[in-house]
Motif scaffolding. Structure first.
Motif, short mmCIF file in Angstrom:
data_model
loop_
_atom_site.label_atom_id
_atom_site.label_comp_id
_atom_site.label_asym_id
_atom_site.label_seq_id
_atom_site.Cartn_x
_atom_site.Cartn_y
_atom_site.Cartn_z
N MET A 133 0.84 -1.19 0.00
CA MET A 133 0.00 0.00 0.00
C MET A 133 0.88 1.24 0.00
N ALA A 134 0.56 2.21 -0.84
CA ALA A 134 1.37 3.41 -0.95
C ALA A 134 0.71 4.56 -0.20
N TYR A 135 1.52 5.32 0.52
CA TYR A 135 1.05 6.50 1.21
C TYR A 135 1.86 7.68 0.69
N TRP A 136 1.18 8.68 0.17
CA TRP A 136 1.85 9.74 -0.59
C TRP A 136 2.17 10.95 0.27
N PRO A 137 3.33 11.57 0.06
CA PRO A 137 3.61 12.85 0.73
C PRO A 137 2.57 13.90 0.33
N LEU A 154 -16.89 -7.71 9.02
CA LEU A 154 -15.83 -7.02 9.75
C LEU A 154 -14.52 -7.05 8.97
N ALA A 155 -14.23 -8.20 8.34
CA ALA A 155 -13.01 -8.30 7.53
C ALA A 155 -13.07 -7.33 6.35
N ASN A 156 -14.24 -7.23 5.73
CA ASN A 156 -14.40 -6.30 4.60
C ASN A 156 -14.23 -4.85 5.05
N ALA A 157 -14.81 -4.52 6.20
CA ALA A 157 -14.70 -3.15 6.71
C ALA A 157 -13.26 -2.80 7.04
N ARG A 158 -12.54 -3.75 7.63
CA ARG A 158 -11.13 -3.49 7.97
C ARG A 158 -10.28 -3.34 6.71
N ALA A 159 -10.60 -4.13 5.69
CA ALA A 159 -9.86 -4.00 4.42
C ALA A 159 -10.12 -2.64 3.78
N GLU A 160 -11.38 -2.18 3.82
CA GLU A 160 -11.70 -0.85 3.30
C GLU A 160 -11.00 0.24 4.10
N LEU A 161 -10.92 0.03 5.41
CA LEU A 161 -10.24 0.99 6.29
C LEU A 161 -8.77 1.13 5.90
N GLU A 162 -8.08 -0.01 5.74
CA GLU A 162 -6.67 0.03 5.38
C GLU A 162 -6.47 0.71 4.02
N LYS A 163 -7.36 0.45 3.11
CA LYS A 163 -7.28 1.09 1.78
C LYS A 163 -7.49 2.59 1.90
N ALA A 164 -8.42 2.99 2.76
CA ALA A 164 -8.74 4.42 2.91
C ALA A 164 -7.56 5.21 3.45
N VAL A 165 -6.73 4.58 4.27
CA VAL A 165 -5.56 5.28 4.81
C VAL A 165 -4.67 5.78 3.68
N GLY A 166 -4.59 5.01 2.60
CA GLY A 166 -3.74 5.39 1.48
C GLY A 166 -4.40 6.22 0.42
N PHE A 168 -18.25 6.52 3.22
CA PHE A 168 -18.82 5.64 4.24
C PHE A 168 -18.14 4.27 4.18
N ILE A 169 -17.86 3.73 5.35
CA ILE A 169 -17.43 2.33 5.47
C ILE A 169 -18.38 1.68 6.45
N HIS A 170 -19.21 0.77 5.93
CA HIS A 170 -20.25 0.14 6.74
C HIS A 170 -19.82 -1.25 7.20
N ALA A 171 -19.94 -1.50 8.48
CA ALA A 171 -19.82 -2.86 9.02
C ALA A 171 -21.25 -3.36 9.20
N GLU A 172 -21.72 -4.20 8.28
CA GLU A 172 -23.11 -4.65 8.28
C GLU A 172 -23.22 -6.13 8.67
N LYS A 173 -24.45 -6.60 8.72
CA LYS A 173 -24.76 -8.01 9.00
C LYS A 173 -24.18 -8.50 10.34
N LEU A 174 -24.04 -7.58 11.28
CA LEU A 174 -23.42 -7.95 12.55
C LEU A 174 -24.31 -8.84 13.40
N ASP A 175 -25.61 -8.87 13.09
CA ASP A 175 -26.55 -9.72 13.84
C ASP A 175 -27.11 -10.85 12.98
N LEU A 176 -26.46 -11.14 11.84
CA LEU A 176 -26.98 -12.15 10.92
C LEU A 176 -26.13 -13.42 10.90
N GLY A 177 -25.63 -13.78 12.05
CA GLY A 177 -24.84 -15.01 12.15
C GLY A 177 -23.36 -14.71 12.20
N GLU A 178 -22.61 -15.61 12.85
CA GLU A 178 -21.19 -15.37 13.08
C GLU A 178 -20.39 -15.29 11.78
#
Length: 304
Positions: A1-5, A290-302, A273-283
């Protein structure tokens, strides 16, 4: 992942190897691709630099290498010494320092998913941009009051005519508005409650949506935001169900449309927006979301 000056006021000096200052490929019509070897301790002052140099590739518009083009508001944005040392050429960049307003709205503590995501983003962001500053407000644990009659009287009274009582009634709102206007970017963690935002965040909205302070309107009724242009907002939500487009519950999502509309009134339209959905629809669904939201989060940093 690249982070730009990012270019702006605080000046940082890099030592660049001359043989990497030449384009590494044939440039397109508007961009030339240039590779630099940068000392990591200048990119990350808090971390120990490794024994080798970190290679980073930038796509630069040639015209932007001229003063006053990288950032129009700054007099000097790219300085290069004319006589480099025998091995390295010393080049000075001016890096942007950004001020972020971080707000959490969940009444939960460590169990809050929206709180976990917003805090994870800020921590990761700060690891790459340690000079950036953050103001934090925890509405979930320290809610602001709802507006009352004195507040309304003060908000619609010219400042010079307010009594001491009205000045006190509007004091917190003034602080919140000043805080909003001072920030360059916004990171909010907001759970979905009953298809919309929690009442704690709605109370905050009512405190900062102020005519002639954060918005105005013309004779046709059209709103005009008073928040300076160019600001960005990143919102993390936590939802028990699924409200994505195309799902059966999509039409019940009043949270994202409301937030886009109300901050649009203020002039903030660049909202992610980064949505963590389906939190009550089974483990399994919960963990995948949650994995998808964290991946979007890491992408957003860059990319944010």
């Amino acid at each position: 992942m690249a982070y730009w000056p990012r270019y702006a006021n605080n000046q940082t000096t890099f030592n660049l190897q001359p043989n990497h200052l030449q384009p590494s490929t044939k440039p397109p019509s508007t961009f030339n691709q240039t590779t630099f070897n940068l000392q990591p301790n200048h990119l990350q002052p808090s971390s120990k630099p490794p024994s080798t140099f970190k290679q980073t590739t930038f796509n630069l518009q040639p015209k932007n290498l001229q003063p006053n083009h990288l950032q129009p508001n700054y007099q000097k944005t790219f300085n290069q010494t004319t006589k480099p040392p025998s091995t390295f050429r010393q080049t000075t960049f001016n890096l942007i320092m950004t001020h972020i307003l971080h707000i959490d709205a969940s009444p939960r503590g460590d169990r809050s998913i929206s709180r976990q995501l917003s805090n994870r983003f800020i921590q990761t962001w700060k690891s790459f941009y340690p000079d950036d500053t953050v103001s934090y407000r925890d509405l979930g644990h320290n809610p602001v009051p709802h507006v009352d009659e004195k507040w309304i009287a003060a908000a619609f009274c010219p400042p010079e005519k307010r009594t001491p009582e009205l000045v006190e009634a509007i004091k917190l709102s003034d602080t919140l508005v000043d805080e909003l206007l001072a920030a360059d970017r916004y990171v909010f963690g907001i759970p979905m409650y009953n298809l919309n935002v929690p009442s704690t965040f709605k109370a905050y909205i009512d405190q900062i949506v102020r005519v002639n302070r954060t918005f105005t309107f013309d004779q046709t009724g059209k709103y005009h935001g008073l928040v300076p242009q160019g600001k960005k907002m990143l919102i993390f939500t936590a939802r028990g169900g699924s409200f994505s487009p195309g799902t059966p519950s999509a039409d019940y999502d009043y949270q994202e449309p409301f937030l886009r509309a109300i901050f649009g009134v203020l002039g903030i339209t660049d909202i992610t927006f980064i949505h963590a959905e389906k939190l009550d629809l089974g483990e399994e669904s919960r963990q995948q979301s949650l994995a998808n939201a964290r991946a979007e989060l890491e992408k957003a940093v860059g990319t944010w």
